[in-house]
Scaffold this motif. Structure first.
Motif, PDB file in Angstrom:
ATOM      1  N   LYS A 187       0.785  -1.252   0.031  1.00 41.12           N
ATOM      2  CA  LYS A 187      -0.049  -0.008  -0.027  1.00 41.12           C
ATOM      3  C   LYS A 187       0.932   1.137  -0.013  1.00 41.12           C
ATOM      4  CE  LYS A 187      -4.226  -0.747   1.075  1.00 41.12           C
ATOM      5  NZ  LYS A 187      -5.404  -1.227   1.810  1.00 41.12           N
ATOM      6  N   ILE A 188       1.774   1.296   0.943  1.00 37.59           N
ATOM      7  CA  ILE A 188       2.614   2.569   1.040  1.00 37.59           C
ATOM      8  C   ILE A 188       3.741   2.548  -0.340  1.00 37.59           C
ATOM      9  CG2 ILE A 188       4.354   4.083   2.238  1.00 37.59           C
ATOM     10  CD1 ILE A 188       1.382   3.515   3.652  1.00 37.59           C
ATOM     11  N   LYS A 189       4.343   1.258  -0.262  1.00 33.22           N
ATOM     12  CA  LYS A 189       5.384   1.350  -1.319  1.00 33.22           C
ATOM     13  C   LYS A 189       5.140   1.540  -2.812  1.00 33.22           C
ATOM     14  CE  LYS A 189       8.802  -1.413   1.217  1.00 33.22           C
ATOM     15  NZ  LYS A 189       9.662  -2.775   1.290  1.00 33.22           N
ATOM     16  N   ARG A 190       3.684   0.938  -3.029  1.00 33.26           N
ATOM     17  CA  ARG A 190       3.303   1.028  -4.264  1.00 33.26           C
ATOM     18  C   ARG A 190       2.695   2.383  -4.622  1.00 33.26           C
ATOM     19  NH1 ARG A 190       0.680  -3.444  -7.647  1.00 33.26           N
ATOM     20  NH2 ARG A 190       0.197  -2.545  -9.478  1.00 33.26           N
ATOM     21  N   HIS A 191       1.627   2.618  -3.610  1.00 29.62           N
ATOM     22  CA  HIS A 191       0.633   3.619  -4.059  1.00 29.62           C
ATOM     23  C   HIS A 191       0.873   5.003  -3.482  1.00 29.62           C
ATOM     24  CE1 HIS A 191      -1.953   0.625  -5.602  1.00 29.62           C
ATOM     25  NE2 HIS A 191      -2.028   0.013  -4.574  1.00 29.62           N
ATOM     26  N   LEU A 192       2.247   4.999  -2.371  1.00 27.50           N
ATOM     27  CA  LEU A 192       2.476   6.084  -2.009  1.00 27.50           C
ATOM     28  C   LEU A 192       4.084   6.165  -2.025  1.00 27.50           C
ATOM     29  CD1 LEU A 192       0.176   6.271   1.160  1.00 27.50           C
ATOM     30  CD2 LEU A 192       0.009   8.253  -0.732  1.00 27.50           C
ATOM     31  N   PRO A 193       4.793   6.061  -3.007  1.00 21.92           N
ATOM     32  CA  PRO A 193       6.109   5.859  -3.174  1.00 21.92           C
ATOM     33  C   PRO A 193       6.920   6.996  -2.553  1.00 21.92           C
ATOM     34  CG  PRO A 193       5.310   6.319  -5.292  1.00 21.92           C
ATOM     35  CD  PRO A 193       4.205   5.993  -4.561  1.00 21.92           C
ATOM     36  N   GLU A 194       6.512   8.333  -2.637  1.00 21.05           N
ATOM     37  CA  GLU A 194       6.930   9.254  -2.015  1.00 21.05           C
ATOM     38  C   GLU A 194       7.119   9.176  -0.527  1.00 21.05           C
ATOM     39  OE1 GLU A 194       5.416  12.752  -4.013  1.00 21.05           O
ATOM     40  OE2 GLU A 194       6.046  12.106  -5.855  1.00 21.05           O
ATOM     41  N   LEU A 195       6.031   8.884   0.025  1.00 23.61           N
ATOM     42  CA  LEU A 195       6.078   8.732   1.519  1.00 23.61           C
ATOM     43  C   LEU A 195       7.196   7.542   1.901  1.00 23.61           C
ATOM     44  CD1 LEU A 195       4.795   9.334   4.274  1.00 23.61           C
ATOM     45  CD2 LEU A 195       2.924   7.629   3.569  1.00 23.61           C
ATOM     46  N   ALA A 196       6.977   6.527   1.134  1.00 21.09           N
ATOM     47  CA  ALA A 196       7.965   5.403   1.401  1.00 21.09           C
ATOM     48  C   ALA A 196       9.428   6.054   1.637  1.00 21.09           C
ATOM     49  CB  ALA A 196       7.823   4.173   0.576  1.00 21.09           C
ATOM     50  N   GLU A 197       9.644   6.593   0.564  1.00 23.24           N
ATOM     51  CA  GLU A 197      10.951   7.196   0.272  1.00 23.24           C
ATOM     52  C   GLU A 197      11.504   8.032   1.488  1.00 23.24           C
ATOM     53  OE1 GLU A 197      14.478   8.193  -2.233  1.00 23.24           O
ATOM     54  OE2 GLU A 197      12.854   6.578  -2.685  1.00 23.24           O
TER      55      GLU A 197
END
Ligand SMILES: NC(=O)c1ccc[n+]([C@@H]2O[C@H](COP(=O)([O-])OP(=O)(O)OC[C@H]3O[C@@H](n4cnc5c(N)ncnc54)[C@H](OP(=O)(O)O)[C@@H]3O)[C@@H](O)[C@H]2O)c1
Length: 238
Positions: A187-197
């Protein structure tokens, strides 16, 4: 054979799917439920190839008839039930549609009632079983832009607490897991990559660690039950 039902399963690198794999590997026949048949099918094939037992059931957690059918399909021998559904509904209250708020409450709170009710209806006669609910930071506090999600998750938490008190003496272990932060999953890595980064691996909660906590709760003895666990990374500000 003992059975488990997990409601709220989709992505492989999501909590629902990882819980299913773990409990299948511990010998439970897992019934995985969600709204996307293809994802559920892929997961059950993978579990069966690894030597486990799994059944996919397409069901909407907010639909009473579909939830009842899911439990009927699983039948007797239910040992573990997990309500994991809970997509985050963001938005400010000032311009929020009533229907949007209702949908958030239905999937994060009302669905937990339907699922919890069907679980205790089946577990109470046998006098044992575990019912676990997935919470979030939202379970404990209101936050700007998250009013719909906060109120629903908080309701789910007090429902879980009430059920723990109502059915504990009847042998049912009801637990609630607060996941306080972003999960290092799809959910975070694929859909919110900027947040994951921004968060980095060390700033996101490891799924395996979460799954271990559910297994810990399920394996506790009635003389030392935990109602609630809260999980966060070491660097989370809370
Ligand atoms: N991801 C995070 O960072 C995070 C952080 C804190 C807490 N949590 C909590 O952890 C839990 C799992 O989150 P996750 O992100 O790892 O997702 P997940 O376990 O991969 O998937 C949950 C799945 O539930 C399904 N679902 C949604 N509404 C449903 C409904 N009405 N009926 C049936 N199934 C439904 C969705 O799949 P379909 O659309 O295919 O049905 C969704 O992908 C949630 O309760 C969430 O609130 C997540």
């Amino acid at each position: 054979v003992k059975k488990a039902i997990i409601m709220g399963v989709r992505a492989d690198q999501g909590l629902g799917a990882q819980l299913a794999k773990r409990f299948a590997s511990e010998g439970l026949h897992v019934f995985v439920a969600g709204r996307t048949q293809s994802r559920l099918d892929a997961l059950t094939v993978e579990i069966e190839q690894a030597g486990g037992k799994a059944t996919a059931v397409c069901a909407d957690a907010t639909n009473e008839e579909q939830v009842i059918k899911l439990f009927e399909k699983a039948g007797s021998g239910l040992s573990l039930a997990i309500y994991n559904t809970g997509n985050n509904f963001q938005g400010q209250i000032i311009d929020m549609d009533a229907e949007y708020f209702r949908k958030s409450w239905e999937s994060c709170c009302f669905g937990g009632f339907l699922f919890g009710r069907e679980t205790v209806r089946r577990m109470v006669p046998s006098g044992k079983g575990t019912l676990l609910f997935t919470g979030a930071s939202a379970s404990l506090r209101g936050r700007a832009n998250f009013g719909a999600f906060n109120s629903a998750k908080a309701g789910l938490r007090t429902l879980a607490q009430a059920m723990a008190k109502e059915y504990g003496a009847k042998g049912i272990h009801v637990g609630h897991v607060i996941i306080d932060g972003a999960i290092a999953g799809e959910k975070i890595k694929r859909h919110l990559p900027e947040l994951a980064e921004k968060l980095g691996e060390e700033g996101m909660i490891n799924i395996e660690g979460i799954v271990n906590s559910y297994a810990f709760l399920h394996n506790q003895s009635p003389q030392s039950w935990t109602f609630e666990l809260d999980l966060r990374t070491s660097i989370e500000k809370w």
